[in-house]
Design an enzyme around this catalytic site. Structure first.
Site, PDB file in Angstrom:
ATOM      1  N   GLY A  45       6.861  -1.617   7.122  1.00 21.37           N
ATOM      2  CA  GLY A  45       8.154  -1.816   7.791  1.00 21.37           C
ATOM      3  C   GLY A  45       8.413  -3.280   8.087  1.00 21.37           C
ATOM      4  CG  ASN A 187       3.849   2.695  -6.103  1.00 19.11           C
ATOM      5  OD1 ASN A 187       3.616   3.896  -6.269  1.00 19.11           O
ATOM      6  ND2 ASN A 187       3.079   1.921  -5.371  1.00 19.11           N
ATOM      7  CG  ASP A 252       6.215  -3.398   1.814  1.00 21.79           C
ATOM      8  OD1 ASP A 252       6.536  -2.200   1.657  1.00 21.79           O
ATOM      9  OD2 ASP A 252       5.072  -3.755   2.166  1.00 21.79           O
TER      10      ASP A 252
HETATM   11  O1  RIB Z   1       2.795  -2.528   1.409  1.00 20.55           O
HETATM   12  C1  RIB Z   1       1.793  -3.425   1.819  1.00 20.55           C
HETATM   13  C2  RIB Z   1       1.367  -3.120   3.215  1.00 20.55           C
HETATM   14  O2  RIB Z   1       0.744  -1.878   3.230  1.00 20.55           O
HETATM   15  C3  RIB Z   1       0.346  -4.083   3.757  1.00 20.55           C
HETATM   16  O3  RIB Z   1       0.919  -5.205   4.390  1.00 20.55           O
HETATM   17  C4  RIB Z   1      -0.472  -3.211   4.694  1.00 20.55           C
HETATM   18  O4  RIB Z   1      -0.240  -3.498   6.028  1.00 20.55           O
HETATM   19  C5  RIB Z   1      -0.063  -1.780   4.363  1.00 20.55           C
HETATM   20  O5  RIB Z   1       0.699  -1.255   5.344  1.00 20.55           O
END
Ligand code: RIB
Length: 306
Positions: A45, A187, A252
């Protein structure tokens, strides 16, 4: 002056990543000599929040940190990126932690210990209902309790706020969620979990639509992204070629950038191109939040001849 744009609101996780750099991911029973250890802010998040904020969009985050030594660093890092932290909450105990290995070829193996993220409850959503209801889009992931995720999606459906759901880490979802998410961005591994492996992107997207999903974005790393809208257009958006050194947080980054581009009025395929550029830059740098690119860097890559 107050920013007139509707904010991107993240209802999700924030975690301190405990990163051990190794020549390769260790096998079961193997002992390796690592090259470095560092703590860097992460959590799906918070990574998405930082990605969107660094791209110049108005972002607010609803999440919980603990009362440990990591909490202040996690909050400071969000603020430094420009994320509105007024809806961040603190709870007794440990913040979320993610011990992980990152290998020299950029691959990773991660364990998430939820800590304060496991205390994200319905009351936290109710407390910040006004903010969540005012969002242009809400971004969710699966690192908070499933009940809270379902509650957030139900709330957003009633408030007519679209939700971009990153179904990661893969987990069994209540059926209703499939009809409530405007965008679903797995993914390849996650898509396999939800509808089965060894299918083309086209077949995977069709199966996801059959479960009730409208907008599907299949994040395929070096292959690019496949964007499909139920009953409408579908197609690949090619990647930007880069040398990956650390892929943590790349998905992310894609989600945060995709949300920004949608909010700015780009169509989903243009938005995926923008997000491909952002995530390509992120894998050339170490760390999760630390690797998120700034707007001018993304614009520069987009302007380069392909
Ligand atoms: O998507 C990567 C994230 O997944 C990392 O930063 C780690 O904290 C996990 O939550």
């Amino acid at each position: 002056m107050k920013d007139p744009r509707k904010p991107i609101v993240i209802v999700g996780s924030i975690t301190m990543d405990l990163v051990t750099r190794t020549p390769c991911i260790p096998a079961v029973g193997e002992t390796l000599i690592g090259s470095a250890f560092e703590t860097t802010p992460g959590g799906k998040g918070a990574n998405q929040a930082v990605a969107a904020a660094r791209l110049g969009y108005r972002v607010a985050m609803v999440a919980k940190v603990g009362d440990d030594a990591f909490a202040s660093e996690l909050l400071a890092n969000l603020r430094q990126a420009g994320v509105d932290t007024a809806a961040m909450m603190q709870t007794p105990g440990s913040s979320g932690l993610a011990p992980m290995f990152v290998a020299d070829n950029g691959q990773n193996a991660i364990v998430v210990v939820p800590g304060a993220n496991s205390k994200m409850d319905r009351a936290a959503v109710d407390r910040h209902a006004e903010l969540i209801g005012s969002a242009g889009i809400v971004l969710c992931q699966l690192e908070i309790p499933m009940d809270t995720l379902s509650y957030t999606l139900e709330f957003c459906a009633r408030a007519k706020v679209p939700v971009l759901l990153d179904p990661a880490p893969a987990a069994t979802l209540p059926d209703a969620v499939f009809g409530q998410a405007a965008w679903f961005t797995p993914n390849e591994t996650e898509a396999g979990f939800y509808v089965g492996n060894e299918m083309s992107a086209e077949a995977t997207a069709e199966r996801l639509h059959a479960r009730g999903l409208r907008g599907v974005v299949l994040k395929r790393g070096g292959e690019g992204a496949y964007v499909s809208v139920a009953g409408g257009k579908a197609g690949w958006v090619r990647p930007f070629k880069v040398e990956a050194i650390d892929t943590v947080g790349a998905g992310d980054c894609f989600n945060g950038a995709f949300a920004v581009a949608l909010q700015e009025g780009k169509d989903p395929w243009e938005a995926a191109r923008f997000a491909n550029a952002a995530s390509a830059l992120s894998v050339t740098r170490k760390g999760a939040q630390a690797s998120m690119p700034f707007r001018d860097e993304v614009e520069k890559l987009l302007a380069e001849p392909s």
